[in-house]
Design an enzyme around this catalytic site. Structure first.
Site, PDB file in Angstrom:
ATOM      1  N   SER A 216       0.821  -1.214   0.000  1.00 40.47           N
ATOM      2  CA  SER A 216       0.000   0.000   0.000  1.00 40.47           C
ATOM      3  C   SER A 216       0.860   1.271   0.000  1.00 40.47           C
ATOM      4  O   SER A 216       1.697   1.464  -0.860  1.00 40.47           O
ATOM      5  CB  SER A 216      -0.956  -0.039   1.191  1.00 40.47           C
ATOM      6  OG  SER A 216      -1.941   0.954   1.091  1.00 40.47           O
ATOM      7  N   ASP A 381      -8.969  -2.687  -6.282  1.00 40.99           N
ATOM      8  CA  ASP A 381      -8.841  -3.734  -5.264  1.00 40.99           C
ATOM      9  C   ASP A 381      -9.718  -3.460  -4.042  1.00 40.99           C
ATOM     10  O   ASP A 381      -9.510  -4.033  -2.973  1.00 40.99           O
ATOM     11  CB  ASP A 381      -7.375  -3.926  -4.848  1.00 40.99           C
ATOM     12  CG  ASP A 381      -6.804  -2.769  -4.036  1.00 40.99           C
ATOM     13  OD1 ASP A 381      -7.521  -1.772  -3.789  1.00 40.99           O
ATOM     14  OD2 ASP A 381      -5.627  -2.857  -3.630  1.00 40.99           O
ATOM     15  N   HIS A 412      -7.551  -5.345  -1.020  1.00 41.49           N
ATOM     16  CA  HIS A 412      -6.375  -4.567  -0.619  1.00 41.49           C
ATOM     17  C   HIS A 412      -5.670  -5.128   0.617  1.00 41.49           C
ATOM     18  O   HIS A 412      -4.439  -5.175   0.668  1.00 41.49           O
ATOM     19  CB  HIS A 412      -6.793  -3.117  -0.370  1.00 41.49           C
ATOM     20  CG  HIS A 412      -5.648  -2.170  -0.225  1.00 41.49           C
ATOM     21  ND1 HIS A 412      -4.826  -1.827  -1.284  1.00 41.49           N
ATOM     22  CD2 HIS A 412      -5.159  -1.505   0.854  1.00 41.49           C
ATOM     23  CE1 HIS A 412      -3.915  -0.979  -0.875  1.00 41.49           C
ATOM     24  NE2 HIS A 412      -4.078  -0.778   0.426  1.00 41.49           N
TER      25      HIS A 412
END
Length: 443
Positions: A216, A381, A412
């Site tokens: 991320s 996602d 995610h």
């Protein structure tokens, strides 16, 4: 980490923990298999029984909300009389489950908020914060110290199943204060500390090159890190870079967080959106995650309001029109750290797809900015938009590109629990040679 994020994670922690244990069992079951990579020419596995320590060292860089934080404070005021003004010893700041009860949560929020003063972000007056276990992995395996909410734990356990890996020696992590962006003094110190950590890890492992593994927003920090070091340094110290769910081009979700407060999937009776908005507006990192101009053009309308529409090139105007002109000044603090550059190292890119993800927001008459907008979905996602995730295709030394489809495999956060992803990362680390061609697989 995603932004639907902060309070959504708190409300759903129990369910997430149950899902972790389910996937953890699935992963452990997978250890009994041969672990062979899928079709398409992945890296070759080494023979079993190699000597302990004969592995490529790994440094993990987590995403937003993915590092444990501690704090101590001596404040002159507090939001309520029952809030402690003084805590001389370091205590848990993030994630503090016992703080998530009525009334007490206001005390905790006051400690988590940042002040924007003198053109930069700082802690609340009288508060000192720190990360937990920099250079180890405990501070990123779980978001809380009791591990009710695992984060990188399944991945760490998977890597440790490879003979030779030892926490704090050749499996390490760089937790950081995720409230700040890379341009802040705190962010710049992380980049400096990360270089020191990589060099120390390299030296402790017989001058063996280091693999960087990011998730991320951690990928944004690595892009800034790669900008800060010369090519000669990368050649000496970096073996490869594994990018998971990289928010390379920003996330549309962050717009709602700054305009009206990000409370997606949280019952409104449990939270006040305006309180959440004040909380999120105080984090520099949320501005850093706004959709970027390299991905979203002047023709891509992301925000519809009754009076006008906005693109990724008009966020200053959007925040001013949302009765938050300070937001335009805050945007200036991320300039220079919001451009996409090639890392200059071998890259393995992994992300999810085929999950509805916020792509546009439409505010009804009289709803802007204090009420929640209607959400228009697009591919992604669940947190990061597809076009943002796919920016890694532009990397000059992209060695492999894998996409995992659907919520169970590619969401995610869920992607870090996916046994297939964990096994693939193990295959990369277990490889005897670099992949000389691009592997592009969709699952």
């Amino acid at each position: 980490m995603g932004q639907g994020w902060i309070l959504f994670h708190l409300i759903c922690a129990t369910a997430a923990t149950r899902q972790y244990h389910l996937n953890d069992q699935l992963y452990r079951d997978s250890l009994r298999g041969d672990g062979v990579v899928g079709e398409g020419g992945g890296p070759e596995r080494t023979e079993p029984g190699r000597e302990a320590g004969d592995v490529d060292p790994v440094v993990i860089v987590p995403g937003i909300f993915g590092s444990q934080l501690d704090a101590r404070w001596n404040k002159t005021d507090s939001p309520h009389y029952w809030c402690y003004k003084t805590s001389p010893e370091f205590t848990t700041l993030w994630l503090c489950f016992e703080c998530m009860v009525p009334k007490v949560i206001d005390c905790w929020v006051d400690n988590m908020l940042l002040n924007f003063t003198g053109g930069t972000f700082v802690n609340r007056d009288g508060l000192d914060s720190r990360t937990n276990d920099f250079g180890g992995t405990e501070g990123v395996e779980c978001i809380d110290k009791n591990c009710y909410y695992p984060y990188f734990k399944a991945m760490v356990d998977g890597i440790l199943s490879i003979p030779g890996y030892v926490k704090g020696v050749n499996l390490r992590a760089a937790p950081y204060d995720f409230r700040y962006g890379a341009n802040s003094p705190v962010g710049k110190k992380l980049i400096s500390d990360l270089r020191d950590l990589i060099e120390d890890t390299y030296a402790k492992n017989g001058n063996r090159k280091v693999t960087l593994l990011a998730h991320s927003m951690g990928n944004l920090y690595l892009i800034e890190f790669f900008k800060s070091v010369p090519a000669s340094w990368k050649k000496q110290y970096i073996k490869r870079y594994v990018a998971i769910s990289g928010v390379f081009g920003g996330s549309v979700k962050s717009i709602r967080a700054l305009v009206s407060g990000e409370i997606e999937s949280i019952p409104r009776v449990l939270v006040d959106a305006n309180s959440v908005r004040a909380f999120q507006r105080s984090f520099q990192s949320i501005y850093w995650l706004l959709p970027r101009k390299e991905v979203f053009t002047k023709d891509d309308i992301l925000v519809y309001t009754p009076d006008r529409n906005y693109t990724a090139h008009q966020f200053g105007e959007l925040l001013t029109d949302a009765s938050f002109p300070l937001g335009a000044d805050i945007l200036d603090t991320i300039k220079g750290s919001d451009t996409f550059v090639d890392p200059g190292v071998d890259v393995y890119c992994i992300h999810g797809s085929d999950i509805p993800t916020a792509a546009q927001f439409r505010w009804r008459p009289k709803y802007f900015p204090d009420y929640q907008p209607d959400q228009i979905d697009g591919p992604g996602d669940g947190t990061v938009n597809q076009r943002s995730l796919e920016l890694c295709k532009r990397f000059k030394r992209l060695k492999a590109y894998r996409v995992y489809q659907g919520i169970k495999e590619g969401e995610h956060m869920q992607i870090l629990l996916n046994p297939k992803v964990i096994d693939y990362v193990k295959d990369i680390l277990n490889s005897t040679k670099s992949v000389e061609h691009k592997e592009i697989l969709h699952f």
